[in-house]
Design an enzyme around this catalytic site. Structure first.
Site, short mmCIF file in Angstrom:
data_model
loop_
_atom_site.label_atom_id
_atom_site.label_comp_id
_atom_site.label_asym_id
_atom_site.label_seq_id
_atom_site.Cartn_x
_atom_site.Cartn_y
_atom_site.Cartn_z
N HIS A 151 -50.92 -11.10 57.51
CA HIS A 151 -52.32 -11.53 58.26
C HIS A 151 -52.06 -12.50 59.20
O HIS A 151 -51.13 -12.84 59.69
CB HIS A 151 -53.00 -11.89 56.96
CG HIS A 151 -54.54 -12.21 57.11
ND1 HIS A 151 -55.47 -11.15 57.84
CD2 HIS A 151 -55.42 -12.99 56.73
CE1 HIS A 151 -56.63 -11.60 57.97
NE2 HIS A 151 -56.74 -12.59 57.19
N ASP A 178 -63.99 -16.81 53.98
CA ASP A 178 -64.78 -15.91 53.29
C ASP A 178 -63.90 -15.66 51.81
O ASP A 178 -64.59 -14.77 50.99
CB ASP A 178 -64.78 -14.61 53.96
CG ASP A 178 -63.41 -14.06 54.55
OD1 ASP A 178 -62.60 -14.82 54.81
OD2 ASP A 178 -63.24 -12.75 54.73
N HIS A 179 -62.90 -16.39 51.69
CA HIS A 179 -62.28 -16.06 50.34
C HIS A 179 -62.00 -17.65 49.38
O HIS A 179 -61.89 -17.31 48.43
CB HIS A 179 -60.84 -15.74 50.41
CG HIS A 179 -60.83 -14.28 51.31
ND1 HIS A 179 -60.41 -13.15 50.53
CD2 HIS A 179 -61.09 -14.01 52.58
CE1 HIS A 179 -60.44 -12.01 51.64
NE2 HIS A 179 -60.66 -12.70 52.65
N HIS A 196 -63.60 -5.37 50.93
CA HIS A 196 -63.46 -6.14 52.23
C HIS A 196 -63.77 -5.36 53.54
O HIS A 196 -63.05 -5.02 54.43
CB HIS A 196 -62.01 -6.93 52.43
CG HIS A 196 -61.87 -7.85 53.69
ND1 HIS A 196 -61.76 -7.77 54.86
CD2 HIS A 196 -62.00 -9.28 53.25
CE1 HIS A 196 -61.85 -9.08 55.25
NE2 HIS A 196 -61.90 -10.09 54.30
N HIS A 236 -56.01 -15.97 50.14
CA HIS A 236 -55.50 -16.69 51.33
C HIS A 236 -56.56 -17.93 51.59
O HIS A 236 -57.67 -17.77 50.86
CB HIS A 236 -55.13 -16.14 52.49
CG HIS A 236 -56.25 -15.17 53.17
ND1 HIS A 236 -56.84 -14.25 52.28
CD2 HIS A 236 -56.76 -15.13 54.22
CE1 HIS A 236 -57.63 -13.57 53.34
NE2 HIS A 236 -57.87 -14.14 54.28
N ASP A 294 -56.07 -10.26 52.53
CA ASP A 294 -56.17 -9.53 54.13
C ASP A 294 -54.82 -9.13 54.26
O ASP A 294 -54.01 -10.14 54.46
CB ASP A 294 -56.89 -10.51 54.75
CG ASP A 294 -58.53 -10.62 54.36
OD1 ASP A 294 -59.01 -10.24 53.45
OD2 ASP A 294 -59.13 -11.37 54.99
N HIS A 299 -58.76 -18.35 54.18
CA HIS A 299 -60.01 -18.29 54.92
C HIS A 299 -61.16 -18.40 54.33
O HIS A 299 -61.34 -18.07 52.97
CB HIS A 299 -59.82 -16.89 55.51
CG HIS A 299 -58.96 -16.63 56.97
ND1 HIS A 299 -58.48 -15.39 57.29
CD2 HIS A 299 -58.84 -17.53 57.56
CE1 HIS A 299 -57.73 -15.83 58.19
NE2 HIS A 299 -57.87 -16.90 58.46
ZN LIG Z 1 -61.48 -12.15 54.79
ZN LIG Z 2 -58.63 -13.54 56.23
#
Ligand SMILES: [Zn+2]
Ligand SMILES: [Zn+2]
Length: 319
Positions: free
Chosen positions: A140, A67-68, A269, A63, A211, A65
């Site tokens: 998510h 942090d990915h 995670h 996805h 996530d 976001h």
């Molecule tokens: Zn994340």
């Molecule tokens: Zn996320």
């Protein structure tokens, strides 16, 4: 196959854990590496390993976001600097193409290789002679996906010693036997394929999930998997928070693995609130639900043993 965790933290990097990135090393199987998610500084993490960015054949993004995906620009640039000229396939939700093309354009980065984007992440998203990848939408706060990576059964192996002792000459007859056919030797003896081959072996199944809250799609992707990689941002005592923020607890992850009949669960995670000493507590919360549960750390590596058909911890490699 090996799983090498490059980043196992949630949301933001901490000193203990960088943001999400996981390398599925398929060096023996296909001479390449598949990367799942690419949090910021993933290329710095790679510097501490033997991975070569030019060996990365496919990048799967669960996805969008930060942090990915915030590690993608730098990694793609470095793959170019280091002489990568093989095309790269990127599988990600709608928007991943725009994200990559925008930063390439604005920073005037010219890559030495082509990128092929795949933004349809439902059903079978890749298949060749040896592997198949399926994807599905999880639950998510933005569209987030899980991947099921299936290695097809390995072809039967020829037992040369046995073939020679039965008088099969080197040459085309061996190929026929390997392909499952029976052959007749010059002296009239019939040799069956199963006389000189070992049975074909099942491949591995790995589920790598983005996530998500606890959901049926995660269970389906994890069905009978040899290993499930599942987020565990929260612990069992903060169930409500997990739901509110679109995440899972370690207990949700264990329930998913258990209901799916998966053999091994690796939780990743992990929130920075949990220090390495807290891992014992997390494991204790799920020992009755899914006993074979491990908590990944950055640089932890797990190795698939084909003969034993089992995933084993390779090393706890800490910087
Ligand atoms: Zn994340
Ligand atoms: Zn996320």
């Amino acid at each position: 196959m090996q799983l090498l965790f490059l980043g196992t933290g949630a949301g933001m990097p901490s000193k203990q854990r960088n943001t999400s990135a996981l390398a599925l090393k398929l060096l023996e199987e296909r001479g390449t590496v598949w990367l799942f998610d690419c949090g910021e500084a993933t290329q710095h993490q790679i510097l501490h390993t033997t991975l070569k960015p030019r060996k990365i054949e496919k990048i799967f993004i669960t996805h969008l976001h930060g942090d990915h995906i915030f590690g993608l620009p730098g990694l793609l640039g470095s793959r170019s600097f280091q002489g990568g000229d093989e095309p790269l396939e990127i599988y990600g939700p709608t928007g991943i193409k725009e994200f990559v093309e925008t930063f390439l354009r604005i920073s005037r980065t010219h890559l030495t290789y082509d990128i092929v984007f795949h933004e349809q992440l439902e059903g079978v998203i890749f298949e060749d002679d040896t592997m198949r990848v399926e994807a599905a939408l999880l639950d998510h706060v933005i569209p987030s996906h899980g991947f099921r990576i299936i290695q097809k059964p390995l072809p039967p192996k020829l037992n040369m010693e046995r073939a020679t002792s039965l008088g099969v000459p080197k040459g085309p007859l061996l190929a026929k036997l390997k392909g499952g056919e029976a052959v007749v030797l010059e002296d009239g003896t019939t040799i069956k394929s199963e006389d000189v081959t070992e049975a074909s072996q099942p491949g591995f199944v790995v589920a790598i999930l983005g996530d998500t809250r606890y959901c049926e799609a995660a269970v389906a992707l994890s069905r009978d998997a040899d290993v499930v990689v599942h987020e565990a941002t929260f612990d069992a005592e903060t169930q409500k928070l997990a739901k509110d923020y679109g995440h899972s607890t370690i207990l949700d992850a264990a329930k998913t693995a258990s209901r799916a009949g998966a053999k091994t669960l690796i939780a990743n995670h992990i929130s920075a609130r949990f220090l390495p000493d807290d891992e014992k507590i997390l494991i204790a919360q799920v020992k009755d639900v899914h006993p074979r549960t491990w908590i990944a750390r950055d640089f932890a590596e797990y190795e698939w043993h084909q003969q034993a058909h089992k995933l084993k911890k390779k090393m706890e490699n800490h910087r």
